[in-house]
Design a protein around this motif. Structure first.
Motif, mmCIF file in Angstrom:
data_model
loop_
_atom_site.group_PDB
_atom_site.id
_atom_site.type_symbol
_atom_site.label_atom_id
_atom_site.label_comp_id
_atom_site.label_asym_id
_atom_site.label_seq_id
_atom_site.Cartn_x
_atom_site.Cartn_y
_atom_site.Cartn_z
ATOM 1 N N CYS A 78 0.830 -1.259 0.084
ATOM 2 C CA CYS A 78 0.076 0.143 0.060
ATOM 3 C C CYS A 78 0.723 1.202 0.021
ATOM 4 C CB CYS A 78 -0.944 -0.047 1.111
ATOM 5 S SG CYS A 78 -2.078 -1.376 1.134
ATOM 6 N N ARG A 119 -0.031 3.125 9.577
ATOM 7 C CA ARG A 119 -1.173 3.830 8.663
ATOM 8 C C ARG A 119 -0.924 3.544 7.383
ATOM 9 N NH1 ARG A 119 -4.053 6.244 12.234
ATOM 10 N NH2 ARG A 119 -3.323 7.320 14.040
ATOM 11 N N GLY A 122 -3.150 0.809 5.310
ATOM 12 C CA GLY A 122 -4.316 1.278 4.725
ATOM 13 C C GLY A 122 -5.436 0.742 5.719
ATOM 14 N N ASN A 123 -5.042 0.244 6.777
ATOM 15 C CA ASN A 123 -6.151 -0.209 7.746
ATOM 16 C C ASN A 123 -6.236 0.542 8.887
ATOM 17 O OD1 ASN A 123 -7.691 -1.897 9.736
ATOM 18 N ND2 ASN A 123 -7.169 -3.614 8.570
ATOM 19 N N GLU A 124 -7.179 1.306 8.864
ATOM 20 C CA GLU A 124 -7.516 2.544 10.107
ATOM 21 C C GLU A 124 -7.841 1.857 11.256
ATOM 22 O OE1 GLU A 124 -6.554 5.555 10.447
ATOM 23 O OE2 GLU A 124 -5.634 5.236 8.552
#
Length: 194
Positions: A78, A119, A122-124
């Motif tokens: 990502c 961060r 891409g997975n908050e």
């Protein structure tokens, strides 16, 4: 910053006087710190720096390692080249902080370095959980990082992390993250006293 030790009371009156504030914002700050897992509020006794058992600290370290490895795996795919370039700049700033023996700046930049990767996954949701675990571990981190060789070891690991991200090499990244966090966890757990 580790000035107050686990179990130590938080003196609202002294804090309000030294900061020129009423006690209400100090009380509100303590409530927020309680929500973050850093403070324990005892009815009719006040607020205290949270004490975490060695087993609880071990569990937090295990969770942090699992989250960091998974985030690293996702980040390889990502993160953009520009994101990785930002990490390289942070890494250089970390090395400069070590040269100056600026432990608070090292700590801030180290946190920023790792959170950029988390961060970058891409997975908050993962980032939020990692941040919460990291906050609880911060109760010990100031005692674990005294300076010296362990800071340079961390800097070397950061450089290897950036290189693995640049190469988009998942296996190398996971190996470095594993070794880096296992070393950090060992240092941290040495400071925990039941």
């Amino acid at each position: 910053s580790g000035i107050l030790r686990p179990g130590e009371p938080i003196n609202e009156r002294a804090l309000s006087e030294s900061n020129g504030l009423s006690r209400a914002p100090i009380r509100e700050a303590c409530r927020r710190l309680e929500q973050a897992g850093l403070v324990e509020i005892v009815v009719n006794r006040g607020a205290f720096v949270r004490t975490i058992t060695k087993r609880a600290a071990e569990e937090l370290c295990e969770v942090r390692l699992v989250l960091a490895r998974h985030a690293g795996r996702l980040a390889v795919e990502c993160m953009s080249d520009a994101d990785i370039g930002d990490l390289a700049r942070i890494m250089s700033a970390i090395e400069a902080a070590i040269e100056r023996r600026d432990l608070p700046e090292f700590y801030r930049l180290n946190h920023d370095f790792h959170m950029r990767i988390i961060r970058g996954s891409g997975n908050e949701r993962l980032a939020g959980i990692y941040e919460a675990v990291n906050k609880e571990l911060s109760l010990f981190r100031w005692r674990a990082l005294k300076g010296g060789i362990e800071l340079w070891e961390a800097a070397t690991a950061h450089r290897e992390i950036v290189e693995a991200l640049e190469a988009r090499n998942v296996e190398d990244l996971l190996e470095v993250v594993q070794a880096h966090l296992e070393a950090a966890n060992r240092r941290l757990l040495r400071t925990v006293v039941d």
